[in-house]
Design an enzyme around this catalytic site. Structure first.
Site, PDB file in Angstrom:
ATOM      1  N   THR A 249     -20.761  -8.702   5.746  1.00 31.91           N
ATOM      2  CA  THR A 249     -19.710  -7.710   5.491  1.00 31.91           C
ATOM      3  C   THR A 249     -18.315  -8.346   5.518  1.00 31.91           C
ATOM      4  O   THR A 249     -17.526  -8.187   4.586  1.00 31.91           O
ATOM      5  CB  THR A 249     -19.789  -6.592   6.557  1.00 31.91           C
TER       6      THR A 249
ATOM      7  N   ALA B 101     -21.710 -20.710   2.126  1.00 29.71           N
ATOM      8  CA  ALA B 101     -23.111 -20.900   2.531  1.00 29.71           C
ATOM      9  C   ALA B 101     -23.598 -19.634   3.232  1.00 29.71           C
ATOM     10  O   ALA B 101     -22.908 -19.085   4.095  1.00 29.71           O
ATOM     11  CB  ALA B 101     -23.225 -22.095   3.477  1.00 29.71           C
TER      12      ALA B 101
ATOM     13  N   GLU C 284     -24.289  -1.927  15.794  1.00 33.64           N
ATOM     14  CA  GLU C 284     -25.261  -2.922  15.369  1.00 33.64           C
ATOM     15  C   GLU C 284     -26.651  -2.299  15.435  1.00 33.64           C
ATOM     16  O   GLU C 284     -26.868  -1.312  16.134  1.00 33.64           O
ATOM     17  CB  GLU C 284     -25.234  -4.131  16.327  1.00 33.64           C
TER      18      GLU C 284
ATOM     19  N   LYS D  79     -14.178  -9.864  24.426  1.00 29.16           N
ATOM     20  CA  LYS D  79     -12.808  -9.798  23.898  1.00 29.16           C
ATOM     21  C   LYS D  79     -11.792  -9.857  25.042  1.00 29.16           C
ATOM     22  O   LYS D  79     -10.755 -10.521  24.940  1.00 29.16           O
ATOM     23  CB  LYS D  79     -12.634  -8.522  23.074  1.00 29.16           C
TER      24      LYS D  79
HETATM   25  N1  HSE Z   1     -19.163  -4.187  17.195  1.00 31.76           N
HETATM   26  C1  HSE Z   1     -17.747  -4.363  17.236  1.00 31.76           C
HETATM   27  C2  HSE Z   1     -17.086  -2.998  17.473  1.00 31.76           C
HETATM   28  C3  HSE Z   1     -17.284  -4.952  15.952  1.00 31.76           C
HETATM   29  O1  HSE Z   1     -17.756  -1.970  17.392  1.00 31.76           O
HETATM   30  O2  HSE Z   1     -15.900  -2.963  17.756  1.00 31.76           O
HETATM   31  C4  HSE Z   1     -15.907  -5.538  15.980  1.00 31.76           C
HETATM   32  O3  HSE Z   1     -15.768  -6.567  16.907  1.00 31.76           O
END
Ligand code: HSE
Length: 443
Positions: free
Chosen positions: A16, A46, A193, A208
């Site tokens: 994406t 790649a 995900e 983060k």
């Molecule tokens: N899975 C992460 C989120 C994607 O939902 O913020 C961005 O880092």
């Protein structure tokens, strides 16, 4: 500006975000070249999947599955790593650095766990590692900490830095539905995900926050030490209580500095949090992200925007690419230290234990609706020095079934609350472990 002048770029991972990077480079080639003074040339891509049509123009770009050949290609000066994870991504990132290539990445997990190895290798090789897209998607929060706010002693950060959980929490508040139902919708919409545990268990936000803590406070990367709780255990009753008492529930990543010099300690944590419904962070809805930064000179600042998604994340990746390309042209990498502090200034800084933190707490007890239960609970809280600000019982049962009791405490040390809950949860009429959600108002 002929193609001879172009800086060569290789992209590993055409998912994406990778597709978004190609789209932005194509669409904005003119403005990018005007800002740089020279063009960027995407030499090769790649990806293991070379069959799927991504709906972008790949003409003139070599596209195969050979990521090793990509990092070996002498025409590639900057490698963009967008495959994620710690396995191949680590090997390719280190391989690119060893070959003297600069790296642009969105891989917060890799940097939170292996950042020291990667940044040290980059410093030795004299190359850049840029990673704006790893925190807050399209929001330029890392560049702001590294450059715009670098004159400040940063005092506090409060971030909504996971879009999936913010979407789930917003929907639970809005609809009164259960976590599992809303999570399924987030997956169907493509926010979460397929395995959403990194999102819903707070791990993605902690990755983060690890980077934010290093950049804000000059602390070594401390992912494994950050207390992290996700949002799985929240129930509709918590959102009803939030509505009733003027709050919203957010998964906050919080970092603060305590003390100065030798006595300096860092507070860092990720957990669901009651925030006042009137606060700006409470109004960050759906998959959006926001980071509030408090600097001693600038005061409060707030950065808001899309924390994920194809084009917003590509915006950050291509912004980094342009910055690194300028360095390539100048022949001088490392204009600014990647973690804002010079590597020799990064220090291991002790974290404040959760038990030492002070704040208000939301408690949700599950009790049998029998006379005297409330009295026992209130006296245990009192004996532990915990004041009750409000208390109410949700529903009532004439059959002795469990009902929730909601309590908001006054400010107190978390260790006291934990001690009281250990006693409360031993009462015979308490039918399940009491759930605690912290309240945060100082931002
Ligand atoms: N899975 C992460 C989120 C994607 O939902 O913020 C961005 O880092």
């Amino acid at each position: 500006m002929g193609d001879r002048d172009a800086v060569g770029v290789g992209l590993i991972g055409l998912g994406t975000i990778g597709t978004g990077v190609v789209r932005v480079l194509r669409k904005n080639a003119g403005v990018i070249a005007q800002r740089l003074g020279f063009p960027l040339r995407l030499v090769r891509i790649a990806d293991l999947d070379t069959e799927t049509d991504r709906g972008v123009d790949l003409s003139g770009i070599r596209f195969d599955s050979d990521s090793q050949a990509l990092i070996d290609d002498p025409e590639v000066s900057i490698v963009i790593e967008l495959i994620g994870g710690y396995g191949a991504a680590r090997q390719l990132t280190m391989g690119a650095i060893e070959r003297g290539k600069h790296v642009v990445t969105a891989n917060k997990a890799l940097l939170a766990l292996h950042g020291k190895e990667i940044f040290d290798a980059a410093a030795s090789a004299g190359v850049d590692v840029a990673f704006e897209a790893s925190v807050g998607g399209g929001i330029p929060i890392l560049r702001s900490l590294r450059e715009g706010l670098s004159a400040n002693r940063i005092e506090a950060i409060h971030g909504i830095i996971n879009g999936t959980t913010n979407f789930v929490l917003s929907e639970m508040q809005e609809t009164g539905e259960d976590f599992e139902v809303v999570l399924k919708r987030a997956q169907d919409l493509g926010y979460a995900e397929a395995d959403p545990s990194f999102d819903v268990d707070g791990i993605d936000a902690a990755h983060k926050l690890t980077l934010l803590v290093a950049m804000a406070f000059g602390a070594e990367l401390t992912f494994k030490d950050i207390p992290t709780e996700g949002i799985r255990s929240l129930l509709p009753v918590d959102f009803e209580a939030a509505e009733e008492f003027g709050y919203r529930i957010k998964l906050l990543a919080i970092a603060k500095v305590h003390g100065e010099g030798k006595s300096e300690r860092i507070e860092a944590r990720v957990h669901p949090t009651f925030v006042p419904a009137t606060s700006l962070l409470a109004k960050v809805e759906g998959p959006m992200n926001a980071v509030a930064v408090h600097g001693d000179a600038v005061g409060p600042t707030l950065f808001y925007g899309a924390g994920a998604g194809e084009l917003p994340t590509a915006s950050a990746v291509v912004g980094d690419l342009m910055e690194v390309a300028r360095e390539v042209r100048r022949g001088s990498a490392g204009r600014v230290a990647p973690l804002s502090y010079l590597p020799e200034s990064l220090k291991r800084k002790p974290l404040v234990p959760l038990g030492d933190l002070e704040g208000r707490a939301y408690l949700c007890l599950s009790v049998r609706d029998e006379p005297g239960v409330l009295g026992h609970v209130a006296s245990i809280l009192g004996e532990n020095g915990i004041g009750i600000e409000s208390i109410f019982q949700r529903g009532s049962s004439r059959t002795g079934e469990a009902v929730p009791i909601i309590i908001f405490t006054h400010r107190t040390r978390e260790a006291r609350v934990r001690a009281a809950l250990a006693e409360i949860d031993r009462l015979p009429d308490v039918t399940a472990p009491t759930r605690l959600v912290r309240v945060e108002e100082d931002f």
